[in-house]
Enzyme design. Structure first.
Site, PDB file in Angstrom:
ATOM      1  N   ALA A   1       0.820  -1.203   0.000  1.00  0.00           N
ATOM      2  CA  ALA A   1       0.000   0.000   0.000  1.00  0.00           C
ATOM      3  C   ALA A   1       0.854   1.253   0.000  1.00  0.00           C
ATOM      4  O   ALA A   1       2.030   1.225   0.354  1.00  0.00           O
ATOM      5  CB  ALA A   1      -0.880   0.004   1.247  1.00  0.00           C
TER       6      ALA A   1
ATOM      7  N   ASP B   1       3.396  -9.842  10.817  1.00  0.00           N
ATOM      8  CA  ASP B   1       4.491  -9.227  10.054  1.00  0.00           C
ATOM      9  C   ASP B   1       5.059  -8.021  10.808  1.00  0.00           C
ATOM     10  O   ASP B   1       5.220  -6.944  10.237  1.00  0.00           O
ATOM     11  CB  ASP B   1       3.972  -8.814   8.664  1.00  0.00           C
ATOM     12  CG  ASP B   1       5.119  -8.513   7.707  1.00  0.00           C
ATOM     13  OD1 ASP B   1       6.231  -9.030   7.929  1.00  0.00           O
ATOM     14  OD2 ASP B   1       4.902  -7.756   6.745  1.00  0.00           O
TER      15      ASP B   1
HETATM   16  P1  AMP Z   1       3.267   0.925   6.150  1.00  0.00           P
HETATM   17  O1  AMP Z   1       2.708   0.529   4.825  1.00  0.00           O
HETATM   18  O2  AMP Z   1       2.277   0.875   7.266  1.00  0.00           O
HETATM   19  O3  AMP Z   1       4.595   0.269   6.480  1.00  0.00           O
HETATM   20  O4  AMP Z   1       3.549   2.492   6.010  1.00  0.00           O
HETATM   21  C1  AMP Z   1       4.650   3.009   5.313  1.00  0.00           C
HETATM   22  C2  AMP Z   1       5.163   4.228   6.045  1.00  0.00           C
HETATM   23  O5  AMP Z   1       4.199   5.287   6.018  1.00  0.00           O
HETATM   24  C3  AMP Z   1       5.417   3.999   7.522  1.00  0.00           C
HETATM   25  O6  AMP Z   1       6.609   3.368   7.787  1.00  0.00           O
HETATM   26  C4  AMP Z   1       5.381   5.427   8.049  1.00  0.00           C
HETATM   27  O7  AMP Z   1       6.600   6.088   7.799  1.00  0.00           O
HETATM   28  C5  AMP Z   1       4.260   6.047   7.216  1.00  0.00           C
HETATM   29  N1  AMP Z   1       2.991   5.910   7.931  1.00  0.00           N
HETATM   30  C6  AMP Z   1       2.149   4.851   7.919  1.00  0.00           C
HETATM   31  N2  AMP Z   1       1.068   5.069   8.678  1.00  0.00           N
HETATM   32  C7  AMP Z   1       1.214   6.301   9.216  1.00  0.00           C
HETATM   33  C8  AMP Z   1       0.428   7.105  10.119  1.00  0.00           C
HETATM   34  N3  AMP Z   1      -0.730   6.684  10.584  1.00  0.00           N
HETATM   35  N4  AMP Z   1       0.904   8.319  10.457  1.00  0.00           N
HETATM   36  C9  AMP Z   1       2.089   8.749   9.961  1.00  0.00           C
HETATM   37  N5  AMP Z   1       2.877   8.052   9.126  1.00  0.00           N
HETATM   38  C10 AMP Z   1       2.454   6.842   8.742  1.00  0.00           C
END
Ligand code: AMP
Length: 442
Positions: A28, A141
């Site tokens: 995503a 994960d």
């Molecule tokens: P993920 O797909 O959850 O690993 O998200 C990728 C990156 O997006 C994360 O490592 C964060 O740096 C950023 N991110 C994800 N969710 C949030 C959130 N709720 N608030 C701020 N940054 C986020």
């Protein structure tokens, strides 16, 4: 702001206005967004997932159940799901926004944590994992990217209940960049495993990294890495206390049946030191109709991504949104943390900036792919978490002023920071430093 030449516009999904990309995970993209219907605390993060991918994998029931459960959870250490929406092609998971960056950026910047600090984060991690397990949701994960900090430094675990999105055709979980350093041996075997014990293993690897500043299992090739994980072959650095060593040894037990359980961890002396019971209340009347609508393919509730007329933003407004542009401030700093994304401005023409980036990245071992004013820099060496990958984009703020964004899209955060140090000094000639900043930093 315009994307080099073409004017941009504001994009709305339902009541949310989409902003910059915060990160790209394995399945995503995560974007910053604002709820246009409220004033004050309107910031959210929206996880955008390809809808067809989910439907193709026949996981709808599991995903629906887990997201509904997660929506009902309001635990201080679990990233809150606020709402779920869908368009014809995408699923949007609206999450609480946290502004403190990733926990591991802290290690990238300051190195390993003190034992007491590591324990505090570990306690919060175990609280989050324990609570979700008690509701029947497993993470499956856990890894550094899922450990975020809010603006008060409180740990928030993300992606609980979303792991089913990442299952591939072969049914196996695939980690973001290919190397399974945090994955339990029984998950690698994939002979059916208990989500509780495998999450505990990943927490143990995370605790090790927080205290050591490096991974317990780290090999340049997968076969060697799998062998080490299967035998739980690792050694402790000399600064670990004997109680911490004893606990980690019990967590990194390759046999999930004899591995320490969460109730046992909660009773462990090392763990219990300075432990604070999490305090939260269970939301009583959370509505999960939106989750049902999304996964029941209800046509009525579909949202559309719509673009509105360009918002005019002059250079000064734009600059005020970013921080200083001196090289010392090249990383966006928030709460003293270095984020995995950074921006700088340049008074050079866009083509010159692009060439300079290419010229600087190539000798560092990066393949460069250009498309319009976007570039992808792909590392040719396989690092700890696969190849380092960086996405860049050049925006035109005014005819003679460009904003350049750089974002890590793959690979290890610690390696990204090392790369960026060298990379930024190579870009010195194109980075614009305002007189104000020069005065501040001189
Ligand atoms: P993920 O797909 O959850 O690993 O998200 C990728 C990156 O997006 C994360 O490592 C964060 O740096 C950023 N991110 C994800 N969710 C949030 C959130 N709720 N608030 C701020 N940054 C986020």
């Amino acid at each position: 702001m315009s994307r080099a030449s073409a004017m941009g516009s504001r994009t709305l999904v339902g009541k949310y206005e989409l902003g910059r990309t915060l990160g790209e995970g394995s399945f995503a993209k995560v974007k910053f967004a604002r709820n246009t219907q409220i004033t004050g605390e309107s910031a959210v993060a929206i996880k955008i997932i390809d809808r067809h991918r989910v439907l193709r994998h026949h996981m709808v029931e599991q995903i629906k159940r887990e997201i509904s459960t997660m929506k009902m959870i309001t635990h201080p250490n679990v990233l809150n799901i606020l709402e779920v929406m869908a368009s014809r092609t995408k699923i949007y998971i609206v999450l609480e926004y946290v502004g403190g960056g990733e926990l591991f950026d802290k290690i990238a910047k300051y190195g390993k944590l003190k034992e007491g600090d590591a324990r505090r984060y570990f306690q919060q991690l175990i609280n989050a994992v324990d609570y979700c397990h008690s509701r029947g949701v497993y993470h499956r994960d856990l890894k550094p990217e899922n450990l975020l900090l809010d603006s008060h430094g409180v740990l928030k675990v993300s992606d609980f209940g979303l792991s089913a999105f990442q299952k591939q055709e072969d049914g196996l979980l695939h980690t973001a960049c290919g190397t399974p350093n945090y994955v339990a041996p029984e998950v690698l075997n994939d002979k059916g495993y208990d989500g509780t014990a495998s999450d505990v293993w990943s927490c143990g690897v995370i605790l090790f990294v927080l205290m050591a500043g490096y991974l317990p299992f780290d090999e340049p090739n997968l076969v060697a890495l799998y062998r080490k994980i299967h035998k739980a072959e690792f050694s402790f650095p000399p600064w670990f206390s004997s109680n911490a060593k004893r606990l980690i040894k019990r967590i990194l037990d390759p046999n999930p049946l004899t591995r320490i359980t969460i109730p046992e961890i909660l009773e462990n002396d090392w763990f219990k030191k300075d432990y604070k019971q999490p305090c939260f209340k269970q939301e009583e009347d959370v509505n999960v109709d939106d989750v049902d609508a999304v996964f029941n393919d209800s046509e009525d509730c579909l949202v559309t991504e719509r673009k509105e007329k360009p918002v005019s933003m002059n250079a000064f407004e734009l600059i005020s949104r970013t921080q200083g542009f001196s090289l010392e401030n090249l990383f966006d700093k928030q709460m003293g943390l270095v984020k995995r994304e950074t921006r700088f401005t340049s008074t050079c023409p866009a083509n010159e900036i692009m060439s300079k980036i290419e010229e600087t990245a190539k000798p560092l071992g990066f393949n460069v792919h250009k498309k319009n004013y976007k570039m992808k820099l792909q590392g040719d060496k396989s690092g700890r978490k696969g190849q380092l990958a960086v996405a860049t984009e050049v925006f035109e703020v005014a005819p003679s002023l460009h904003l350049v964004e750089l974002r890590k899209t793959g690979g290890d955060t610690l390696e990204f920071h090392k790369f960026y140090k060298t990379f930024s000094s190579g870009l010195k000639d194109v980075v614009w430093t305002s007189d104000l900043n020069k005065e501040e930093t001189s």
